[in-house]
Structures are given as C-alpha cells and as structure tokens.
Design a protein around this motif. Structure first.
Motif, short mmCIF file in Angstrom:
data_model
loop_
_atom_site.label_atom_id
_atom_site.label_comp_id
_atom_site.label_asym_id
_atom_site.label_seq_id
_atom_site.Cartn_x
_atom_site.Cartn_y
_atom_site.Cartn_z
N SER A 121 0.99 -1.37 -0.17
CA SER A 121 0.27 0.09 0.17
C SER A 121 0.85 1.34 -0.01
O SER A 121 0.14 2.68 -0.21
N GLN A 213 -4.83 5.23 8.49
CA GLN A 213 -4.89 5.11 7.21
C GLN A 213 -2.97 4.40 7.17
O GLN A 213 -3.22 3.68 7.93
N ALA A 221 -7.86 7.97 4.72
CA ALA A 221 -9.03 7.56 5.43
C ALA A 221 -10.51 7.79 4.36
O ALA A 221 -10.81 9.10 4.94
N GLN A 224 -15.16 4.01 3.76
CA GLN A 224 -15.51 2.11 3.52
C GLN A 224 -14.14 2.11 4.88
O GLN A 224 -14.69 0.65 5.52
N ASP A 225 -12.94 2.67 4.47
CA ASP A 225 -11.92 2.51 5.82
C ASP A 225 -12.39 2.62 6.44
O ASP A 225 -12.40 1.43 7.91
N LYS A 228 -15.18 -0.24 7.98
CA LYS A 228 -14.39 -1.71 7.75
C LYS A 228 -13.52 -2.05 9.49
O LYS A 228 -13.81 -2.92 9.71
#
Length: 303
Positions: A121, A213, A221, A224-225, A228
């Motif tokens: 990432s 993050q 972020a 959805q982050d 989740k």
C-alpha cells in the motif's frame, strides 16, 4: 515551477553560504526527525553542532523544506535522515545535496533490507518506522557512531564512549518494555491507531497492529475504511483506540463515533508519539522517554 524554484534556492544558498559556516571547529550536523536528532545528540554531545529540521508533533511524511531549512542543509558537514521515503517531500532536496557532494546518510542503511517490513500500500516500499524496534535502534546507534567517527576521527574515542553508554540505556529500556508488555494478555494485544506507524513494534512485541490510514499519512482514510475498522473493533472487542501526536485526531474520533453508532463502546486510550517525540525538555521529548510513555499508555488502556 515550485520544484524548479526550490532547486534554484538550493544552488544559490549552497554557493552563497559556503563561507558562512560556524567556525568553532565542531562538526555541523543537520538531522530530520526528532528521534534522529535525539540519537545524534546522545552520541555527539557537546562535540558537534546539531540542528534538527523537525520539531515535536511534526509529520515527516508531509514535511516540506523551508528556505531556512535549505540554508541549514547547505551549511551542514553531514545530513542524517531516516530514509525509506519517510521524509517523502525532502527526497528531491537530499538528491540535489548529494549531487553537490554534500554527505548525506540515511539511518535505514544500517539495517539488513531483509529485516524490513514491506508494504504494497506504500508504493511497494518498506515501512520507514524502524525506530519502533529497539534492537534496530541499537544497530542504528552503532552505525551513527561509525559514521561520525569516520567524518570526525579526532573525536572517535568520545563518540564510541557515548555510543556505548547509550546502548546500555537502550538495553535497560528493552528489558523494562518487555516486562511491562508481559502484564498484558496476548489476546488483548490489538493496537488500533491513526496510521500504520507501529508495525515494527507489533512484530517485536506480538501485537496485532491496525492503522486507519496507511504507512504514509499522505494516504487518507475513506468512509469504507472507517466502517471496516469499526466492524473489526466490535468483532474483536477492542477496548481502546489511540490518537497520534503527529496526526489530526479527527480520524480516530470519526472511528470512535462509527463504533459507538453500532452500540459498541470504545474509548480513546490516549495519544501516542509515532512520527515525532514530545516537546523538548519533557520525558517524552527523548526516544527512551517516548517509548516508555507509549508502552505504558497502550498497556494501561488495553488491560
């Protein structure tokens, strides 16, 4: 255009300031993050001039060089920085300094690349938060002792003595940290923070580390982050989540609100020092003090 102007500024300052260096016979060292500044001060002491670019609470991922910084860099005998793209927006400046034959040293070069944590990432690069493994910091300490001794051999004996003393303090820190963490059951060792700064810490002390993050705070972020991670917190019955001193607390507050909206209570366990130390002159303003503070804050909140 801005890049061109910065490059031009580097050249102009370098040429104009060569005759203006501090003439007290001491090595002029410029460092980036507060962790590195603290380390170099322990090794060099009064024998060198140390100027740190970044202060308490400063995010190195987003830091941009000012005109004053460029002047400091141009006048340095050696520049010591983190590496691994930690100071992402300064990479171009460091490269320019190298082309001008300015000695630059990345502390990450002290470590075996195979021991680093990679991250898909973060542009396929390695996690730069290497100071959260005390064993790695000891290796880096030895590397800085060697580096300063090579460029300033007349003070080699003093650098080595200071390094040996500091390594002893790091040994004591490691023992104390392990003892404190052992009081926290392994099933409770889930560390949720603003961004992925604690993966080396997690690997060393058996924590499941989850950041809202990514490794770099330049990655924001999304909704959805947040949702989740909120579900993860509820599923694993995480008791507390943590703010970071160098990251706006609104991200963690949004996460807390998302969890609470699902009828699950999660506390903000405190503020951790991640990419910068605390204020100068405080216990948290040193690497050792910061590490102790973080561990005590984490353990007390998760118990």
């Amino acid at each position: 255009m801005k890049k061109h102007m910065l490059t031009l500024a580097v050249l102009i300052v370098t040429l104009s300031c060569k005759d203006n260096k501090t003439n007290n016979g001491k090595l002029n060292v410029v460092t980036t993050t507060t962790m590195i500044t603290d380390l170099v001060n322990h090794i060099g002491g009064h024998l060198i001039n140390v100027q740190g670019l970044m202060g308490s609470g400063v995010d190195p991922h987003l830091y941009k060089a000012s005109e004053g910084d460029v002047s400091k860099l141009a006048n340095a005998d050696i520049i010591i920085y983190g590496g691994l793209h930690l100071e992402g927006k300064l990479v171009e400046v460091f490269e320019k300094m190298e082309r001008l034959n300015k000695k630059t040293v990345a502390v990450s070069d002290a470590l075996d690349p195979s021991s680093l944590i990679s991250s898909e990432s973060f542009q396929g690069n390695h996690d730069p938060h290497i100071w959260f493994n005390i064993t790695y910091w000891k290796t880096i300490t030895k590397y800085i002792v060697k580096t300063l001794s090579e460029i300033n051999p007349e003070n080699k004996t003093a650098f080595e003595a200071n390094g040996k003393k500091y390594l002893h303090e790091l040994d004591k820190l490691e023992t104390e940290v392990k003892s404190t963490i052992e009081t926290l059951p392994k099933e409770k060792r889930i560390l949720v923070t603003a961004h992925d700064a604690f993966n080396y810490f997690g690997k060393a002390y058996d924590f499941n580390v989850v950041g809202l993050q990514g490794i770099s705070t330049a990655t924001e972020a999304g909704v959805q982050d947040v949702q989740k991670l909120a579900s993860f917190i509820i599923e694993h019955k995480v008791k507390a989540i943590f703010v970071e001193s160098s990251v706006p607390k609104r991200t963690i507050e949004a996460l807390q609100a998302a969890v609470n909206s699902k009828n699950h209570q999660v506390n903000i366990g405190g503020t951790l020092y991640s990419d910068a130390l605390g204020n100068a002159g405080t216990i948290e303003g040193t690497y050792i003090g910061m590490f102790k503070y973080n561990v005590n804050t984490i353990v007390n909140a998760l118990k």
